[in-house]
Design a protein around this motif. Structure first.
Motif, PDB file in Angstrom:
ATOM      1  N   PHE A   1       8.797   2.936 -13.769  1.00 31.39           N
ATOM      2  CA  PHE A   1       8.738   1.881 -12.754  1.00 31.39           C
ATOM      3  C   PHE A   1       8.306   0.533 -13.324  1.00 31.39           C
ATOM      4  N   ASP A   2       8.193   0.436 -14.651  1.00 30.37           N
ATOM      5  CA  ASP A   2       7.774  -0.792 -15.329  1.00 30.37           C
ATOM      6  C   ASP A   2       6.419  -1.278 -14.801  1.00 30.37           C
ATOM      7  N   LEU A   3       5.446  -0.351 -14.823  1.00 26.41           N
ATOM      8  CA  LEU A   3       4.083  -0.633 -14.377  1.00 26.41           C
ATOM      9  C   LEU A   3       3.130  -0.402 -15.535  1.00 26.41           C
ATOM     10  N   THR A   4       1.907  -0.869 -15.392  1.00 29.89           N
ATOM     11  CA  THR A   4       0.902  -0.574 -16.408  1.00 29.89           C
ATOM     12  C   THR A   4       0.254   0.764 -16.089  1.00 29.89           C
ATOM     13  N   GLU A   5      -0.118   1.485 -17.137  1.00 28.90           N
ATOM     14  CA  GLU A   5      -0.768   2.787 -16.935  1.00 28.90           C
ATOM     15  C   GLU A   5      -2.090   2.631 -16.209  1.00 28.90           C
ATOM     16  N   THR A   6      -2.786   1.549 -16.476  1.00 30.83           N
ATOM     17  CA  THR A   6      -4.073   1.315 -15.812  1.00 30.83           C
ATOM     18  C   THR A   6      -3.898   1.210 -14.305  1.00 30.83           C
ATOM     19  N   ALA A   7      -2.890   0.472 -13.881  1.00 32.60           N
ATOM     20  CA  ALA A   7      -2.637   0.318 -12.448  1.00 32.60           C
ATOM     21  C   ALA A   7      -2.275   1.662 -11.826  1.00 32.60           C
ATOM     22  N   VAL A   8      -1.409   2.415 -12.492  1.00 34.66           N
ATOM     23  CA  VAL A   8      -0.987   3.711 -11.952  1.00 34.66           C
ATOM     24  C   VAL A   8      -2.181   4.660 -11.853  1.00 34.66           C
ATOM     25  N   ARG A   9      -3.037   4.657 -12.871  1.00 34.25           N
ATOM     26  CA  ARG A   9      -4.229   5.528 -12.822  1.00 34.25           C
ATOM     27  C   ARG A   9      -5.135   5.167 -11.649  1.00 34.25           C
ATOM     28  N   SER A  10      -5.316   3.874 -11.406  1.00 31.40           N
ATOM     29  CA  SER A  10      -6.179   3.483 -10.288  1.00 31.40           C
ATOM     30  C   SER A  10      -5.543   3.864  -8.958  1.00 31.40           C
ATOM     31  N   TRP A  11      -4.228   3.780  -8.857  1.00 29.53           N
ATOM     32  CA  TRP A  11      -3.545   4.180  -7.625  1.00 29.53           C
ATOM     33  C   TRP A  11      -3.647   5.688  -7.410  1.00 29.53           C
ATOM     34  N   VAL A  12      -3.591   6.452  -8.506  1.00 31.89           N
ATOM     35  CA  VAL A  12      -3.744   7.914  -8.403  1.00 31.89           C
ATOM     36  C   VAL A  12      -5.156   8.241  -7.938  1.00 31.89           C
TER      37      VAL A  12
ATOM     38  N   THR B   1     -12.139   5.309   1.208  1.00 36.16           N
ATOM     39  CA  THR B   1     -10.708   5.421   1.452  1.00 36.16           C
ATOM     40  C   THR B   1     -10.116   4.023   1.591  1.00 36.16           C
ATOM     41  N   SER B   2      -8.804   3.952   1.603  1.00 35.10           N
ATOM     42  CA  SER B   2      -8.124   2.662   1.708  1.00 35.10           C
ATOM     43  C   SER B   2      -8.490   1.950   3.001  1.00 35.10           C
ATOM     44  N   SER B   3      -8.564   2.699   4.099  1.00 37.61           N
ATOM     45  CA  SER B   3      -8.917   2.074   5.380  1.00 37.61           C
ATOM     46  C   SER B   3     -10.366   1.597   5.372  1.00 37.61           C
ATOM     47  N   GLU B   4     -11.250   2.345   4.724  1.00 36.20           N
ATOM     48  CA  GLU B   4     -12.646   1.914   4.615  1.00 36.20           C
ATOM     49  C   GLU B   4     -12.766   0.664   3.747  1.00 36.20           C
TER      50      GLU B   4
ATOM     51  N   ALA C   1       0.833  -1.200   0.000  1.00 36.22           N
ATOM     52  CA  ALA C   1       0.000   0.000   0.000  1.00 36.22           C
ATOM     53  C   ALA C   1       0.872   1.257   0.000  1.00 36.22           C
ATOM     54  N   GLU C   2       2.006   1.204   0.687  1.00 32.02           N
ATOM     55  CA  GLU C   2       2.914   2.355   0.734  1.00 32.02           C
ATOM     56  C   GLU C   2       3.471   2.677  -0.654  1.00 32.02           C
ATOM     57  N   PHE C   3       3.845   1.633  -1.394  1.00 33.35           N
ATOM     58  CA  PHE C   3       4.370   1.824  -2.742  1.00 33.35           C
ATOM     59  C   PHE C   3       3.309   2.450  -3.637  1.00 33.35           C
ATOM     60  N   LYS C   4       2.086   1.921  -3.562  1.00 34.66           N
ATOM     61  CA  LYS C   4       0.994   2.455  -4.377  1.00 34.66           C
ATOM     62  C   LYS C   4       0.729   3.911  -4.051  1.00 34.66           C
ATOM     63  N   ALA C   5       0.729   4.249  -2.754  1.00 33.30           N
ATOM     64  CA  ALA C   5       0.486   5.630  -2.343  1.00 33.30           C
ATOM     65  C   ALA C   5       1.610   6.542  -2.832  1.00 33.30           C
ATOM     66  N   GLU C   6       2.837   6.049  -2.790  1.00 31.30           N
ATOM     67  CA  GLU C   6       3.976   6.852  -3.245  1.00 31.30           C
ATOM     68  C   GLU C   6       3.888   7.113  -4.746  1.00 31.30           C
ATOM     69  N   ILE C   7       3.550   6.082  -5.505  1.00 29.63           N
ATOM     70  CA  ILE C   7       3.407   6.244  -6.960  1.00 29.63           C
ATOM     71  C   ILE C   7       2.258   7.207  -7.260  1.00 29.63           C
ATOM     72  N   GLY C   8       1.156   7.057  -6.552  1.00 30.55           N
ATOM     73  CA  GLY C   8       0.026   7.969  -6.738  1.00 30.55           C
ATOM     74  C   GLY C   8       0.404   9.398  -6.411  1.00 30.55           C
ATOM     75  N   GLY C   9       1.199   9.567  -5.354  1.00 31.86           N
ATOM     76  CA  GLY C   9       1.647  10.905  -4.971  1.00 31.86           C
ATOM     77  C   GLY C   9       2.552  11.542  -6.017  1.00 31.86           C
ATOM     78  N   LEU C  10       3.413  10.734  -6.636  1.00 34.73           N
ATOM     79  CA  LEU C  10       4.288  11.258  -7.695  1.00 34.73           C
ATOM     80  C   LEU C  10       3.466  11.883  -8.820  1.00 34.73           C
ATOM     81  N   CYS C  11       2.425  11.199  -9.221  1.00 37.49           N
ATOM     82  CA  CYS C  11       1.588  11.699 -10.317  1.00 37.49           C
ATOM     83  C   CYS C  11       0.750  12.896  -9.871  1.00 37.49           C
ATOM     84  N   ARG C  12       0.262  12.861  -8.653  1.00 33.17           N
ATOM     85  CA  ARG C  12      -0.592  13.961  -8.165  1.00 33.17           C
ATOM     86  C   ARG C  12       0.192  15.251  -7.998  1.00 33.17           C
ATOM     87  N   ARG C  13       1.466  15.150  -7.634  1.00 38.31           N
ATOM     88  CA  ARG C  13       2.285  16.359  -7.473  1.00 38.31           C
ATOM     89  C   ARG C  13       2.544  17.029  -8.811  1.00 38.31           C
TER      90      ARG C  13
END
Length: 99
Positions: free
Chosen positions: A38-49, A63-66, A14-26
């Motif tokens: 990061f050798d990821l799929t765009e679909t996965a990165v979009r969902s993490w964002v 939210t993730s906790s919910e 979850a930390e990795f996903k949040a970090e990748i999402g944060g990179l795109c959001r910034r």
């Protein structure tokens, strides 16, 4: 025609996903660039964002906790339903045995 190589399924923390999402959001890099770096799929990165936006309160949704709590409750609910079904069968069995 050559078939596309099938990539083995990977799991990420979850930390990795949040970090990748944060990179795109910034706005440092685009979704496509982050996915490529990061050798990821765009679909996965979009969902993490999207999930990072929900967690930050910028978008409606669970939210993730919910989501985690909902998954736990669904597992517990399924287990309890199975327990009730076993008890119903046992009750029916013992009701016919006592006659």
């Amino acid at each position: 025609m050559a078939k596309k190589k099938v990539r083995p399924r990977r799991s990420f923390t979850a930390e990795f996903k949040a970090e990748i999402g944060g990179l795109c959001r910034r706005g440092d890099r685009s979704v496509g660039q982050v996915a490529k770096d990061f050798d990821l799929t765009e679909t996965a990165v979009r969902s993490w964002v999207r999930q990072a936006e929900v967690d930050a309160g910028d978008r409606d949704g669970l939210t993730s906790s919910e989501r985690e709590e909902l998954a736990v409750l669904r597992r517990e609910n399924r287990r309890l339903r199975e327990d009730v079904e076993v008890l119903k069968r046992a009750t029916a069995f013992f009701a016919t045995e006592t006659r």
